[in-house]
Scaffold this motif. Structure first.
Motif, PDB file in Angstrom:
ATOM      1  N   VAL A 184       0.830  -1.192   0.012  1.00  0.00           N
ATOM      2  CA  VAL A 184      -0.079   0.126   0.081  1.00  0.00           C
ATOM      3  C   VAL A 184       0.778   1.209  -0.179  1.00  0.00           C
ATOM      4  N   ARG A 185       1.976   1.325   1.053  1.00  0.00           N
ATOM      5  CA  ARG A 185       2.660   2.396   0.756  1.00  0.00           C
ATOM      6  C   ARG A 185       3.461   2.570  -0.399  1.00  0.00           C
ATOM      7  N   ALA A 186       3.742   1.855  -1.088  1.00  0.00           N
ATOM      8  CA  ALA A 186       4.563   1.812  -2.388  1.00  0.00           C
ATOM      9  C   ALA A 186       3.556   2.202  -3.459  1.00  0.00           C
ATOM     10  N   ALA A 187       2.320   1.846  -3.390  1.00  0.00           N
ATOM     11  CA  ALA A 187       1.332   2.161  -4.408  1.00  0.00           C
ATOM     12  C   ALA A 187       1.006   3.800  -4.093  1.00  0.00           C
ATOM     13  N   VAL A 188       0.795   4.000  -2.670  1.00  0.00           N
ATOM     14  CA  VAL A 188       0.604   5.445  -2.473  1.00  0.00           C
ATOM     15  C   VAL A 188       1.637   6.363  -3.214  1.00  0.00           C
ATOM     16  N   GLU A 189       2.797   5.999  -2.935  1.00  0.00           N
ATOM     17  CA  GLU A 189       3.971   6.645  -3.649  1.00  0.00           C
ATOM     18  C   GLU A 189       3.941   6.942  -5.188  1.00  0.00           C
ATOM     19  N   LEU A 190       3.600   5.723  -5.581  1.00  0.00           N
ATOM     20  CA  LEU A 190       3.587   5.855  -7.170  1.00  0.00           C
ATOM     21  C   LEU A 190       2.500   6.691  -7.603  1.00  0.00           C
ATOM     22  N   ALA A 191       1.236   6.471  -6.995  1.00  0.00           N
ATOM     23  CA  ALA A 191       0.067   7.340  -7.339  1.00  0.00           C
ATOM     24  C   ALA A 191       0.423   8.910  -7.043  1.00  0.00           C
ATOM     25  N   ASP A 192       1.058   9.137  -6.073  1.00  0.00           N
ATOM     26  CA  ASP A 192       1.517  10.467  -5.706  1.00  0.00           C
ATOM     27  C   ASP A 192       2.393  11.025  -7.134  1.00  0.00           C
ATOM     28  N   ALA A 193       3.159  10.270  -7.478  1.00  0.00           N
ATOM     29  CA  ALA A 193       4.093  10.884  -8.764  1.00  0.00           C
ATOM     30  C   ALA A 193       3.415  10.790  -9.870  1.00  0.00           C
ATOM     31  N   GLU A 194       2.512   9.749 -10.201  1.00  0.00           N
ATOM     32  CA  GLU A 194       1.972   9.485 -11.694  1.00  0.00           C
ATOM     33  C   GLU A 194       0.475   9.430 -11.862  1.00  0.00           C
TER      34      GLU A 194
ATOM     35  N   SER B  85     -19.630   4.920  -6.546  1.00  0.00           N
ATOM     36  CA  SER B  85     -20.569   4.758  -5.164  1.00  0.00           C
ATOM     37  C   SER B  85     -19.986   3.605  -4.427  1.00  0.00           C
ATOM     38  N   ARG B  86     -19.308   2.660  -5.190  1.00  0.00           N
ATOM     39  CA  ARG B  86     -19.169   1.107  -4.695  1.00  0.00           C
ATOM     40  C   ARG B  86     -17.595   0.954  -4.053  1.00  0.00           C
ATOM     41  N   HIS B  87     -17.016   2.206  -3.618  1.00  0.00           N
ATOM     42  CA  HIS B  87     -15.756   2.086  -2.799  1.00  0.00           C
ATOM     43  C   HIS B  87     -16.015   1.697  -1.389  1.00  0.00           C
ATOM     44  N   VAL B  88     -15.429   0.457  -1.066  1.00  0.00           N
ATOM     45  CA  VAL B  88     -15.768   0.090   0.449  1.00  0.00           C
ATOM     46  C   VAL B  88     -14.869   0.960   1.398  1.00  0.00           C
ATOM     47  N   PRO B  89     -15.312   1.588   2.420  1.00  0.00           N
ATOM     48  CA  PRO B  89     -14.743   2.389   3.257  1.00  0.00           C
ATOM     49  C   PRO B  89     -13.797   1.394   4.248  1.00  0.00           C
TER      50      PRO B  89
ATOM     51  N   GLN C 207      -8.989  -3.122  -5.454  1.00  0.00           N
ATOM     52  CA  GLN C 207      -9.153  -3.397  -4.047  1.00  0.00           C
ATOM     53  C   GLN C 207      -7.638  -2.304  -3.415  1.00  0.00           C
ATOM     54  N   LEU C 208      -6.572  -2.389  -3.971  1.00  0.00           N
ATOM     55  CA  LEU C 208      -5.706  -1.787  -3.903  1.00  0.00           C
ATOM     56  C   LEU C 208      -5.791  -0.197  -3.463  1.00  0.00           C
ATOM     57  N   VAL C 209      -6.483   0.193  -4.642  1.00  0.00           N
ATOM     58  CA  VAL C 209      -6.913   1.854  -4.220  1.00  0.00           C
ATOM     59  C   VAL C 209      -7.762   2.005  -3.151  1.00  0.00           C
ATOM     60  N   ASP C 210      -8.767   1.107  -2.962  1.00  0.00           N
ATOM     61  CA  ASP C 210      -9.638   1.102  -1.579  1.00  0.00           C
ATOM     62  C   ASP C 210      -8.428   1.276  -0.522  1.00  0.00           C
ATOM     63  N   LEU C 211      -7.555   0.514  -0.436  1.00  0.00           N
ATOM     64  CA  LEU C 211      -6.629   0.458   0.604  1.00  0.00           C
ATOM     65  C   LEU C 211      -5.668   1.518   0.813  1.00  0.00           C
TER      66      LEU C 211
END
Length: 288
Positions: A36-46, A127-131, A76-80
């Motif tokens: 999840v941390r790596a995915a956040v860093e990637l999305a922040d950049a790209e 409307s279907r992203h699980v919190p 599911q990764l995006v929700d996380l």
């Protein structure tokens, strides 16, 4: 099997509400939290457009299939990811204080701060992203800010939805600007600064010219702050209307049911003793 898990909303609920730090692979050190941390860093950049399971795996030095042992798929990764950043500490480190307006504004500005830090959050639509727990806690704070204002329960939910959509709409402009700058290599200021041929044609428009000469475009107001203030002005007016008419058409602040006005004596605030007790217990249990 991965495909079946990716289609199962209950699987992402389990992942979101898991105990943090659990699930690491002893030999490799790969865990869901690291992914999840790596995915956040990637999305922040790209941005979300640049997010893929393969890119996250490459960033961590693992195969793509290694990631699928921890998370069923990209959605599911995006929700996380969304819930992970919702748990980041606020810039000022303090919750909102004061009346309903100050607390709701603090929640909205907190959302805005997160979207400026992680613009891709505004791209998470639908409307279907699980919190997860952090997202639900933020939602609870927003709802709680309006508790006791006299708004009907459905109105409380509607106001929170309206404020949340305003934040996302403003944040989407940041996403669009960032994506355009990434793809073109030209900043907003540089692009508009080169539009002299357009500006030469605007002199025939008197209102635009007058505002331009008065400096309206040199010193623009903060669009987020201005819009949020006007939105909260409207909510304040609605609450005031509910307050002024409470004796005629009062609603229970706990459940929203009509409260009968007695022929004499002190007006009743709640529709029943049960609602009054629930409100009392919530006030007693709320943190200082």
């Amino acid at each position: 099997m991965v495909r079946d898990e990716a289609a199962d909303p209950d699987r992402v609920v389990e992942l979101l509400w898991r105990r943090r730090g659990a699930g690491a692979e002893p030999r490799t050190g790969l865990s869901l939290d690291r992914i999840v941390r790596a995915a956040v860093e990637l999305a922040d950049a790209e941005g979300l457009a640049g997010l893929s399971m393969r890119k996250v795996a490459d960033r961590l030095g693992f195969t793509t299939m290694s990631l699928y042992r921890h998370v069923p798929g990209r959605d599911q990764l995006v929700d996380l990811m969304s819930d992970a950043v919702m748990g980041e500490p606020a810039e000022d480190g303090r919750p909102g204080e004061g009346g309903w307006r100050e607390r709701l504004e603090a929640c909205a500005r907190r959302s805005w701060e997160l979207r400026r830090r992680h613009p891709w959050l505004a791209e998470v639509r639908g409307s279907r992203h699980v919190p997860g727990p952090n997202g639900v806690a933020h939602y609870e704070r927003m709802l709680g800010a309006l508790d006791g204002t006299g708004l009907a329960p459905a109105e409380v939910v509607a106001v929170v939805g309206l404020v949340s959509r305003f934040v996302d709409a403003e944040a989407s402009l940041l996403v669009e600007a960032a994506e355009t700058e990434r793809s073109s290599g030209v900043s907003e200021a540089e692009w508009w600064g080169a539009r002299g041929t357009l500006f030469d044609r605007l002199g025939d428009y008197p209102t635009i010219t007058r505002l331009w000469e008065a400096g309206a475009y040199d010193r623009p107001v903060d669009p987020f702050g201005f819009g949020l203030a006007r939105l909260l002005d409207g909510v304040e007016l609605l609450i005031q209307q509910r307050y002024e008419t409470r004796d005629e058409i009062a609603g229970c602040p706990e459940c929203g049911a009509p409260v009968e006005r007695p022929a004499s004596g002190r007006p009743r605030a709640y529709c029943s003793a049960a609602c009054r007790q629930r409100a009392y217990r919530r006030r007693r249990s709320s943190p200082e």
